[in-house]
Write a protein that holds these residues in place. Structure first.
Motif, PDB file in Angstrom:
ATOM      1  N   HIS A   1       2.135   5.104  -4.348  1.00  0.00           N
ATOM      2  CA  HIS A   1       1.325   6.009  -4.674  1.00  0.00           C
ATOM      3  C   HIS A   1       1.642   7.169  -5.951  1.00  0.00           C
ATOM      4  CE1 HIS A   1      -1.291   9.507  -2.654  1.00  0.00           C
ATOM      5  NE2 HIS A   1      -1.173   9.674  -3.940  1.00  0.00           N
TER       6      HIS A   1
ATOM      7  N   ASP B   1       0.803  17.764  -5.839  1.00  0.00           N
ATOM      8  CA  ASP B   1      -0.500  17.927  -5.085  1.00  0.00           C
ATOM      9  C   ASP B   1      -2.026  19.499  -5.515  1.00  0.00           C
ATOM     10  OD1 ASP B   1      -0.188  15.724  -3.279  1.00  0.00           O
ATOM     11  OD2 ASP B   1       0.405  16.251  -1.225  1.00  0.00           O
TER      12      ASP B   1
ATOM     13  N   VAL C   1       3.352  14.579   6.346  1.00  0.00           N
ATOM     14  CA  VAL C   1       3.336  13.256   6.599  1.00  0.00           C
ATOM     15  C   VAL C   1       4.202  12.875   7.314  1.00  0.00           C
ATOM     16  CG1 VAL C   1       3.771  11.269   4.642  1.00  0.00           C
ATOM     17  CG2 VAL C   1       3.574  13.111   3.712  1.00  0.00           C
TER      18      VAL C   1
ATOM     19  N   VAL D   1      10.703   8.199  -0.666  1.00  0.00           N
ATOM     20  CA  VAL D   1       9.945   8.854  -0.811  1.00  0.00           C
ATOM     21  C   VAL D   1      10.589   9.329  -2.386  1.00  0.00           C
ATOM     22  CG1 VAL D   1       9.354  10.990  -1.046  1.00  0.00           C
ATOM     23  CG2 VAL D   1       8.214   9.437   0.377  1.00  0.00           C
TER      24      VAL D   1
ATOM     25  N   HIS E   1       6.520  13.487  -6.946  1.00  0.00           N
ATOM     26  CA  HIS E   1       6.530  13.390  -6.096  1.00  0.00           C
ATOM     27  C   HIS E   1       5.802  11.711  -6.422  1.00  0.00           C
ATOM     28  CE1 HIS E   1       3.306  15.519  -3.965  1.00  0.00           C
ATOM     29  NE2 HIS E   1       3.326  14.345  -3.341  1.00  0.00           N
TER      30      HIS E   1
ATOM     31  N   ARG F   1       3.230  -0.098   4.800  1.00  0.00           N
ATOM     32  CA  ARG F   1       3.643   0.864   4.900  1.00  0.00           C
ATOM     33  C   ARG F   1       2.547   1.473   5.021  1.00  0.00           C
ATOM     34  NH1 ARG F   1       4.129   6.222   1.938  1.00  0.00           N
ATOM     35  NH2 ARG F   1       6.093   7.901   2.615  1.00  0.00           N
TER      36      ARG F   1
ATOM     37  N   ILE G   1       1.061   5.564   6.193  1.00  0.00           N
ATOM     38  CA  ILE G   1       0.670   7.550   6.769  1.00  0.00           C
ATOM     39  C   ILE G   1      -0.503   8.103   7.097  1.00  0.00           C
ATOM     40  CG2 ILE G   1       2.634   7.782   5.550  1.00  0.00           C
ATOM     41  CD1 ILE G   1       0.672   9.460   3.800  1.00  0.00           C
TER      42      ILE G   1
ATOM     43  N   ASN H   1      -1.166  12.083   5.635  1.00  0.00           N
ATOM     44  CA  ASN H   1      -0.626  13.556   5.065  1.00  0.00           C
ATOM     45  C   ASN H   1      -1.234  14.466   5.215  1.00  0.00           C
ATOM     46  OD1 ASN H   1      -0.483  15.250   2.919  1.00  0.00           O
ATOM     47  ND2 ASN H   1      -0.188  13.768   1.366  1.00  0.00           N
TER      48      ASN H   1
HETATM   49  O1  LIG Z   1       2.719   8.712   1.340  1.00  0.00           O
HETATM   50  C1  LIG Z   1       3.334   9.427   0.927  1.00  0.00           C
HETATM   51  O2  LIG Z   1       5.282   9.614   1.582  1.00  0.00           O
HETATM   52  C2  LIG Z   1       3.582  10.076   0.050  1.00  0.00           C
HETATM   53  C3  LIG Z   1       1.921  11.013  -0.088  1.00  0.00           C
HETATM   54  C4  LIG Z   1       1.352  12.493  -1.241  1.00  0.00           C
HETATM   55  O3  LIG Z   1       1.483  12.194  -1.844  1.00  0.00           O
HETATM   56  C5  LIG Z   1      -0.211  12.340  -0.786  1.00  0.00           C
HETATM   57  O4  LIG Z   1      -0.714  11.773   0.294  1.00  0.00           O
HETATM   58  O5  LIG Z   1      -0.401  13.559  -1.982  1.00  0.00           O
END
Ligand SMILES: O=C(O)CCC(=O)C(=O)O
Ligand SMILES: [Fe+2]
Length: 254
Positions: free
Chosen positions: A138, A143, A150, A164, A208, A218, A220, A222
């Motif tokens: 990513h 954002d 997260v 990150v 970021h 990986r 996650i 968010n």
């Molecule tokens: O995956 C992450 O740690 C960050 C995800 C992110 O920046 C986003 O979804 O906007």
């Protein structure tokens, strides 16, 4: 009481009784000068497990593969598989409940140093992201809304990427993002993460990215949140709308 009701009660009880003022104060300090803070202590293991189970299940039922980039972030690569809010709300129960927990919002507000609100633009409320092919990332971006939490469900060892990186105190000019200039003018912080970690980030003023992964997966979720200022300002959503677009309308590399 439903299973979700019991989990939300667990979360609220944990936040009310098991979270020390000292850990909140430390996170608040980190957040204010680093633009992010690890906050795994906010959530009990029962809720982390339920969210992880739901993320894993949703990745099986309704995900879309992306390989896109946007002029608004200097064409940084976004290579990933996502489950969008629409499918999460349709097929999930725990994630929407946790997202709207008033007690959770209150604790996040204590760390942020200002009120934290659910995102008024629903598609940006929560999204699941899975990086699984070599080179998935990513890439560098900001954002649209001020805050993100997260939840790290699974991450490869640091040698295989997936950590990150962030640059706090930076602003996003969508017409001229100047990402490389921003990187060379400010320190970059790199953050090692582990399964079960959560972090809060000031995502509208912290550039970021997720370092590309190899040999691993990986996952996650968010959760995006708004500041009070966000609630009254005009915000455009080009990169997020592009990122979460339906596959048939997906534009590859504008
Ligand atoms: O995956 C992450 O740690 C960050 C995800 C992110 O920046 C986003 O979804 O906007
Ligand atoms: Fe982001």
């Amino acid at each position: 009481m439903s299973d979700v009701g019991a989990l939300l009660l667990d979360l609220e009880t944990h936040l009310a009784t098991n979270v020390s003022e000292e850990s909140i104060a430390r996170a608040r300090r980190d957040f204010s000068y680093l633009g992010h803070a690890k906050i795994p202590f906010l959530v009990p293991d029962s809720v982390k497990k339920a969210v992880a189970d739901e993320v894993n299940r949703l990745l099986e039922v309704g995900s879309v593969r992306r390989d896109v980039s946007f002029a608004e972030t200097d064409h940084s690569p976004r290579r990933m598989r996502n489950v969008r809010r629409k499918e999460i709300v349709e097929f999930g129960t725990v994630i929407p409940g946790v997202y709207n927990s008033a007690r959770m919002l209150q604790s996040l507000g204590q760390i942020a140093g200002e009120p934290v609100h659910p995102c008024p633009y629903e598609p940006e409320q929560f999204v699941i992201t899975c990086l699984e092919k070599d080179g998935d990332t990513h890439g560098w971006h900001w954002d649209d809304y001020s805050f993100a939490v997260v939840w790290v469900i699974e991450t490869p060892p640091i040698a295989d990427g997936g950590f990150v990186q962030c640059v706090p105190g930076t602003v996003w000019n969508k017409a001229d993002p100047q990402i490389n200039r921003t990187l060379t003018r400010h320190p970059i912080y790199s953050v090692e993460l582990f399964s079960g970690d959560l972090y809060l980030m000031r995502t509208d003023t912290t550039l970021h990215r997720v370092y590309p992964v190899v040999n691993g997966t990986r996952k996650i979720i968010n959760m995006g949140y708004a500041s009070t200022r966000n609630l009254t300002m005009e915000l455009s959503h080009e990169t997020m709308d592009g990122l979460w677009a339906d596959p048939e309308t997906l534009e590859v590399s504008r």
